[in-house]
Write a protein that holds these residues in place. Structure first.
Motif, PDB file in Angstrom:
ATOM      1  N   MET A   1     -14.125 -61.725  52.655  1.00  0.00           N
ATOM      2  CA  MET A   1     -13.136 -62.034  53.696  1.00  0.00           C
ATOM      3  C   MET A   1     -12.027 -62.904  53.112  1.00  0.00           C
ATOM      4  N   SER A   2     -10.799 -62.559  53.442  1.00  0.00           N
ATOM      5  CA  SER A   2      -9.707 -63.363  52.922  1.00  0.00           C
ATOM      6  C   SER A   2      -9.629 -64.653  53.726  1.00  0.00           C
TER       7      SER A   2
ATOM      8  N   GLY B   1      -7.023 -66.531  54.770  1.00  0.00           N
ATOM      9  CA  GLY B   1      -6.051 -66.420  55.860  1.00  0.00           C
ATOM     10  C   GLY B   1      -5.837 -67.720  56.610  1.00  0.00           C
TER      11      GLY B   1
ATOM     12  N   THR C   1      -2.283 -65.772  60.598  1.00  0.00           N
ATOM     13  CA  THR C   1      -2.207 -64.471  59.931  1.00  0.00           C
ATOM     14  C   THR C   1      -3.398 -63.583  60.248  1.00  0.00           C
ATOM     15  N   GLN C   2      -4.503 -64.148  60.720  1.00  0.00           N
ATOM     16  CA  GLN C   2      -5.672 -63.331  60.992  1.00  0.00           C
ATOM     17  C   GLN C   2      -5.572 -62.711  62.387  1.00  0.00           C
ATOM     18  N   LYS C   3      -5.954 -61.436  62.463  1.00  0.00           N
ATOM     19  CA  LYS C   3      -5.886 -60.737  63.759  1.00  0.00           C
ATOM     20  C   LYS C   3      -7.182 -60.925  64.537  1.00  0.00           C
TER      21      LYS C   3
ATOM     22  N   TRP D   1     -15.027 -68.051  63.628  1.00  0.00           N
ATOM     23  CA  TRP D   1     -14.710 -67.223  62.452  1.00  0.00           C
ATOM     24  C   TRP D   1     -15.026 -65.748  62.707  1.00  0.00           C
TER      25      TRP D   1
ATOM     26  N   TYR E   1     -12.241 -63.172  64.360  1.00  0.00           N
ATOM     27  CA  TYR E   1     -11.083 -62.647  63.617  1.00  0.00           C
ATOM     28  C   TYR E   1     -11.498 -61.508  62.702  1.00  0.00           C
ATOM     29  N   LYS E   2     -10.627 -60.527  62.595  1.00  0.00           N
ATOM     30  CA  LYS E   2     -10.923 -59.355  61.777  1.00  0.00           C
ATOM     31  C   LYS E   2     -10.831 -59.684  60.290  1.00  0.00           C
ATOM     32  N   GLY E   3     -11.727 -59.078  59.522  1.00  0.00           N
ATOM     33  CA  GLY E   3     -11.638 -59.180  58.070  1.00  0.00           C
ATOM     34  C   GLY E   3     -10.702 -58.091  57.575  1.00  0.00           C
TER      35      GLY E   3
END
Ligand SMILES: [Zn+2]
Ligand SMILES: [Zn+2]
Length: 365
Positions: free
Chosen positions: A1-2, A4, A8-10, A127, A130-132
């Motif tokens: 996972m970034s 972010g 920036t995370q969706k 955590w 949020y999408k990876g």
């Protein structure tokens, strides 16, 4: 996972809905059902049985077997883990294992998916909201990627989770006389309890508790969390020695996952259990105690710290002697083993005494 940032995370709205609705149905729904219809003996029994089976599949399976490879086991046991583990609805082994290895590698830093520095609530559950990255390859977990059972489970994890996690308890409930009772107790309530107790390891066990083995990261030993999570609360030990199949290493520390794995070995279903030698563990405890003492010494506690150092030095000498005796014992046998154990016990006593003195020293002395 970034790593972010929140900007920036969706957000993953499906997951958010799932993690908001399941606790509501699991707690309010089950309570309303019990209030309206009472409860039969088999409903809490079903809850406890599935809590135990799914729980151990996450701790001894997802975590200690797949994420850390702390032992090897028969494919039948792996199949058990991937079925009951999917019922926890905590993602597939492949994704869970990848996230978890990143957590260990980058603990407390930006790349840590459940980085406690972003707050307790983030580490606990936010955590997940949020999408990876969509193009995740899982190249970071090649061993898991090679495992066909793991690959198969990854493709069908949600289906197994829903059919098994909700369908199976409904079916059992139906056979016992109340499909809805089975769904609520063995399905929703159990999912919610397994979710949040597992999440406690990422939140509470990184915030509250002791750090006997290392102070290099935020992980803590927390016996209360261990009680709720089949032993995973001894998290400071685990971060220091992640390849060890145990988390609670003393006989009195509640770690049913460790007993389960030992039980599998007795049955011939597990082998290659990896455990850290007692000498190595004690050395890490002594180093941690020494670092704690020296940080107090730096604060100007010159006189009383000498007595602490004296005990720590004695512990160090006893440990060195124990190391020599251990090497001798491997060649010569029994008598040296007894002396080795005596020296190791002496090292522990001296280290504990030093820490007691350090703890009783007034601040700023
Ligand atoms: Zn951790
Ligand atoms: Zn771990």
């Amino acid at each position: 996972m970034s790593p972010g940032t929140l900007e920036t995370q969706k957000k993953d709205w499906t997951r958010i809905a799932f993690f908001v609705l399941t606790p509501l149905i699991g707690t309010v729904g089950t309570a309303a059902h019990a209030w309206r219809f009472g409860f039969r003996w088999w409903e809490p029994a079903l809850f406890l049985a599935l809590y135990a089976l799914v729980g151990v599949s996450v701790t001894a399976g997802y975590h200690r077997l797949f994420a850390h490879r702390s032992y090897e086991c028969h494919p039948a046991v792996q199949a058990f883990y991937l079925f009951f583990g999917a019922m926890a609805l905590q993602n597939s082994i492949l994704a869970w294992g990848s996230d978890h290895r990143i957590h260990h590698r980058y603990v407390d830093r930006d790349w840590d998916p459940y980085n406690i520095q972003r707050g307790g609530l983030w580490a606990h559950i936010l955590w997940i909201f949020y999408k990876g990255p969509a193009d995740r390859t899982f190249d970071d977990v090649p061993d898991l990627k090679r495992n066909r059972l793991v690959q198969w489970q990854h493709r069908h994890a949600s289906l197994i989770g829903i059919v098994g996690g909700l369908g199976l308890p409904t079916l059992i409930g139906w056979a016992m006389g109340s499909a809805l009772g089975g769904l609520l107790w063995g399905g929703f309530l159990r999912i919610v309890v397994v979710h949040h107790t597992t999440f406690f390891v990422n939140s509470i066990a990184h915030l509250y508790g002791s750090r006997p083995y290392t102070e290099a990261n935020s992980a803590r030993d927390n016996a209360w969390v261990a009680l709720l999570t089949n032993g995973e609360g001894y998290h400071n030990f685990h971060h220091r020695f992640p390849a060890d199949f145990r988390n609670g290493i003393r006989w009195y520390q509640w770690d049913p996952s460790k007993w389960w794995i030992r039980g599998l070995r007795v049955l011939g279903l597990a082998r290659g259990l990896r455990s850290t030698p007692a000498l190595v563990i004690e050395r890490s405890r002594l180093e941690t105690a020494r670092a704690r003492a020296e940080s107090r010494a730096g604060a100007g506690a010159a006189h009383p710290i000498e007595a602490v150092r004296h005990h720590l030095d004695a512990a160090h000498h006893a440990l060195e002697r124990a190391a020599v005796l251990w090497a001798e014992a491997r060649e010569k046998g029994r008598r040296s083993w007894r002396e080795y154990r005596e020296q190791l016990a002496l090292a522990r006593r001296k280290r504990a005494e030093a820490l007691r003195m350090l703890g009783s020293m007034p601040e700023g002395v």
